[in-house]
Structure formats: C-alpha cells, structure tokens
Design a protein around this motif. Structure first.
Motif, PDB file in Angstrom:
ATOM      1  N   ALA A 101       0.836  -1.203   0.000  1.00 17.54           N
ATOM      2  CA  ALA A 101       0.000   0.000   0.000  1.00 17.54           C
ATOM      3  C   ALA A 101       0.866   1.247   0.000  1.00 17.54           C
ATOM      4  O   ALA A 101       0.632   2.185  -0.773  1.00 17.54           O
ATOM      5  N   ALA A 102       1.891   1.270   0.852  1.00 15.10           N
ATOM      6  CA  ALA A 102       2.772   2.434   0.935  1.00 15.10           C
ATOM      7  C   ALA A 102       3.507   2.673  -0.381  1.00 15.10           C
ATOM      8  O   ALA A 102       3.670   3.819  -0.819  1.00 15.10           O
ATOM      9  N   SER A 103       3.932   1.591  -1.023  1.00 12.74           N
ATOM     10  CA  SER A 103       4.704   1.729  -2.262  1.00 12.74           C
ATOM     11  C   SER A 103       3.860   2.282  -3.404  1.00 12.74           C
ATOM     12  O   SER A 103       4.407   2.837  -4.365  1.00 12.74           O
ATOM     13  N   MET A 104       2.546   2.155  -3.286  1.00 14.01           N
ATOM     14  CA  MET A 104       1.660   2.631  -4.348  1.00 14.01           C
ATOM     15  C   MET A 104       1.238   4.082  -4.179  1.00 14.01           C
ATOM     16  O   MET A 104       0.666   4.678  -5.097  1.00 14.01           O
ATOM     17  N   ILE A 105       1.526   4.671  -3.003  1.00 17.61           N
ATOM     18  CA  ILE A 105       1.066   6.044  -2.776  1.00 17.61           C
ATOM     19  C   ILE A 105       2.194   6.986  -2.380  1.00 17.61           C
ATOM     20  O   ILE A 105       1.953   8.181  -2.167  1.00 17.61           O
ATOM     21  N   ALA A 106       3.417   6.462  -2.265  1.00 19.93           N
ATOM     22  CA  ALA A 106       4.540   7.310  -1.879  1.00 19.93           C
ATOM     23  C   ALA A 106       5.816   6.806  -2.533  1.00 19.93           C
ATOM     24  O   ALA A 106       5.983   5.604  -2.747  1.00 19.93           O
ATOM     25  N   ASN A 107       6.713   7.744  -2.821  1.00 19.44           N
ATOM     26  CA  ASN A 107       7.991   7.366  -3.407  1.00 19.44           C
ATOM     27  C   ASN A 107       8.875   6.654  -2.390  1.00 19.44           C
ATOM     28  O   ASN A 107       9.585   5.704  -2.717  1.00 19.44           O
ATOM     29  N   LYS A 108       8.846   7.126  -1.136  1.00 22.44           N
ATOM     30  CA  LYS A 108       9.611   6.521  -0.052  1.00 22.44           C
ATOM     31  C   LYS A 108       8.740   6.467   1.201  1.00 22.44           C
ATOM     32  O   LYS A 108       7.964   7.403   1.461  1.00 22.44           O
ATOM     33  N   PHE A 109       8.888   5.413   1.974  1.00 19.44           N
ATOM     34  CA  PHE A 109       8.175   5.321   3.242  1.00 19.44           C
ATOM     35  C   PHE A 109       9.126   4.827   4.324  1.00 19.44           C
ATOM     36  O   PHE A 109      10.147   4.205   4.048  1.00 19.44           O
ATOM     37  N   SER A 110       8.774   5.125   5.564  1.00 21.05           N
ATOM     38  CA  SER A 110       9.478   4.572   6.714  1.00 21.05           C
ATOM     39  C   SER A 110       8.527   3.703   7.520  1.00 21.05           C
ATOM     40  O   SER A 110       7.304   3.885   7.465  1.00 21.05           O
ATOM     41  N   VAL A 111       9.100   2.770   8.258  1.00 26.53           N
ATOM     42  CA  VAL A 111       8.331   1.875   9.121  1.00 26.53           C
ATOM     43  C   VAL A 111       8.660   2.207  10.573  1.00 26.53           C
ATOM     44  O   VAL A 111       9.833   2.335  10.937  1.00 26.53           O
ATOM     45  N   GLU A 173       7.607   9.977   2.716  1.00 22.26           N
ATOM     46  CA  GLU A 173       6.355  10.573   2.267  1.00 22.26           C
ATOM     47  C   GLU A 173       5.141   9.826   2.801  1.00 22.26           C
ATOM     48  O   GLU A 173       3.999  10.261   2.612  1.00 22.26           O
ATOM     49  N   ALA A 174       5.382   8.705   3.458  1.00 23.97           N
ATOM     50  CA  ALA A 174       4.324   7.926   4.103  1.00 23.97           C
ATOM     51  C   ALA A 174       4.959   7.145   5.244  1.00 23.97           C
ATOM     52  O   ALA A 174       6.172   6.896   5.246  1.00 23.97           O
ATOM     53  N   ILE A 175       4.146   6.769   6.202  1.00 27.76           N
ATOM     54  CA  ILE A 175       4.599   6.028   7.373  1.00 27.76           C
ATOM     55  C   ILE A 175       3.791   4.746   7.486  1.00 27.76           C
ATOM     56  O   ILE A 175       2.563   4.770   7.396  1.00 27.76           O
ATOM     57  N   VAL A 176       4.491   3.643   7.698  1.00 32.69           N
ATOM     58  CA  VAL A 176       3.842   2.361   7.957  1.00 32.69           C
ATOM     59  C   VAL A 176       3.974   2.051   9.443  1.00 32.69           C
ATOM     60  O   VAL A 176       5.084   2.070   9.993  1.00 32.69           O
ATOM     61  N   PRO A 196       0.165  10.174   4.578  1.00 40.16           N
ATOM     62  CA  PRO A 196      -0.471   8.875   4.779  1.00 40.16           C
ATOM     63  C   PRO A 196       0.206   8.057   5.887  1.00 40.16           C
ATOM     64  O   PRO A 196       1.428   7.876   5.878  1.00 40.16           O
ATOM     65  N   ILE A 197      -0.594   7.618   6.830  1.00 45.18           N
ATOM     66  CA  ILE A 197      -0.153   6.682   7.871  1.00 45.18           C
ATOM     67  C   ILE A 197      -0.887   5.377   7.611  1.00 45.18           C
ATOM     68  O   ILE A 197      -2.118   5.353   7.587  1.00 45.18           O
ATOM     69  N   ILE A 198      -0.142   4.306   7.410  1.00 45.52           N
ATOM     70  CA  ILE A 198      -0.738   3.057   6.924  1.00 45.52           C
ATOM     71  C   ILE A 198      -0.733   2.010   8.016  1.00 45.52           C
ATOM     72  O   ILE A 198       0.312   1.715   8.612  1.00 45.52           O
ATOM     73  N   ASP A 199      -1.901   1.460   8.278  1.00 41.86           N
ATOM     74  CA  ASP A 199      -2.066   0.350   9.215  1.00 41.86           C
ATOM     75  C   ASP A 199      -2.222  -0.930   8.420  1.00 41.86           C
ATOM     76  O   ASP A 199      -3.077  -1.018   7.529  1.00 41.86           O
TER      77      ASP A 199
END
Length: 227
Positions: A101-111, A173-176, A196-199
């Motif tokens: 999900a994170a990879s589809m809405i942000a270029n980079k994400f952190s966990v 650009e997003a957080i998991v 975006p914060i992804i659960d």
C-alpha cells in the motif's frame, strides 16, 4: 464474504483492537471473524517468538475452514507461507499488505515498529518482497508490544517522535505502522502529520476483499502445494 483475521499471539485485548480496525474498513457485506491463537507467546518480538507462535496459528486456521480469505495480523507476516500451503483462499500478512500500500502512494516510506530486535526480520521481509528500495528506514521505538495495550501517553510520544524523524531525516512521504497493536492510531496520526499513515490490518482486509472479488486464491502449483 467472510474474512478470518488472526492475531498469532494470545493477547485478547490486542485481538479486540485488531477487530475494530478490520471492521472499520470492511465492506458492509463482509463478515470479519477476529480471533487469536490459543497457545503460544503473549507477544511476537523477534525470531524466537515468530517460530514458537506458528503451531498455535496453524491450529487456529484449522478451526475456521469456511472462510473466503485469511489475514494474519502480525507485522512480521508470521507463518503466512505455512498458512498458504494449508488453504486455497487468499492469505495476506499485514506487513506485506502495508508495504505494498505504501509503495503505491509514496515514493519513499518509513516503518515505525516496536523493539530493535524486530528490525532485522522486517528488513529481511522488505528485501524478500522486492520493496527494500522503497523503504527509507525501519525505525524502532523500543516500546514492547504489550506496552501498546496500556494507552500510556509516553508511548504515543515516542511513536510521534519517530514519525517526525522519518519526515525530517528520512524524507519519507508515508509512514507504515509496524505492529498490529498500533492499528488504532492510523486516523489520528494521519490527520496530525498530514501524510499517509498506513495500518497493515486495514490494508490487509481491503486487499483480501479485492482478491476475493477477483476470484483469486492461493496457487497450488509449486511452492504452496501441499502434495
């Protein structure tokens, strides 16, 4: 549609939190059956807990043969491959679902996860899924999993601090959220930080619904064949 959402640890309060998160995103015609293992560790924090919880997870799967999909609600994606070998329906781990999900809405994400000893397993999974290049960093709060059940303001402060560090220093650009015990924080933190914060529980349920709607199940040719 009936989706089984299994918490592979034995902590029922976490299962209750997972159930709320799952039902909040499920379609009106989707029945969520939320349960947890009857035997195994109270929390899953590292390689040993991952190994010891699998027998209880598989036993719980066997108790629910009439479901259309299964979501394994442990961010390590504990036992997902074994469960896929047992059943024909789609089986999703909340870690893999959240990463995609994170990879589809942000270029980079952190966990943002719990203990430091959990980080290597999550990094290994990201490499296995081909998504390591999309993840800026896996950050540990060093909060034990069961501490998340207490509602301590200091716990939320630590999670917020790591999110700020991810934005400022990882250029995320997003957080998991890297634990099923954080499932109740998604909406609050998304609004607070404006990204975006992804659960993984929510992502796992909605992806499971999509697979069922497309009449897709687990392949039984090759790796997930039980023969």
């Amino acid at each position: 549609m009936k989706i089984l959402v299994i918490n592979p640890n034995t902590t029922s309060s976490m299962t209750d939190k997972i159930a709320i998160a799952a039902r909040a995103v499920a379609r009106p015609d989707t029945e969520i059956v939320a349960t947890n293992s009857q035997d195994g560790p109270a929390s899953i924090q590292g390689f040993l807990d991952v190994a010891t919880c699998i027998p209880g997870l598989l036993a719980e799967v066997a108790r629910h043969p009439d479901v259309d999909a299964i979501v394994v609600a442990c961010f390590d994606d504990t036992g997902v491959d074994a469960v896929r070998t047992l059943v024909k329906v789609p089986v999703l781990g909340i870690g893999e679902a959240a990463y995609h999900a994170a990879s589809m809405i942000a270029n980079k994400f952190s966990v943002i996860t719990t203990l430091s000893r959990s980080v290597p397993g999550l990094e290994n999974n990201l490499m296995r899924y081909g998504l390591a290049q999309k993840c800026a960093r896996v950050r540990a709060t060093d909060i034990p999993v069961l501490k998340l059940e207490e509602g301590d303001p200091a716990t939320l402060f630590k999670i917020r601090s790591e999110i700020r560090e991810s934005i400022e220093h990882d250029n995320s650009e997003a957080i998991v959220l890297g634990c099923a015990g954080m499932a109740d924080l998604m909406a609050q933190l998304s609004e607070e930080f404006g990204l975006p914060i992804i659960d993984g529980v929510a992502a796992g349920v909605t992806f499971a619904e999509a697979l069922v709607n497309n009449r897709l199940g687990t392949s039984k040719i090759g790796a997930y064949s039980a023969d």
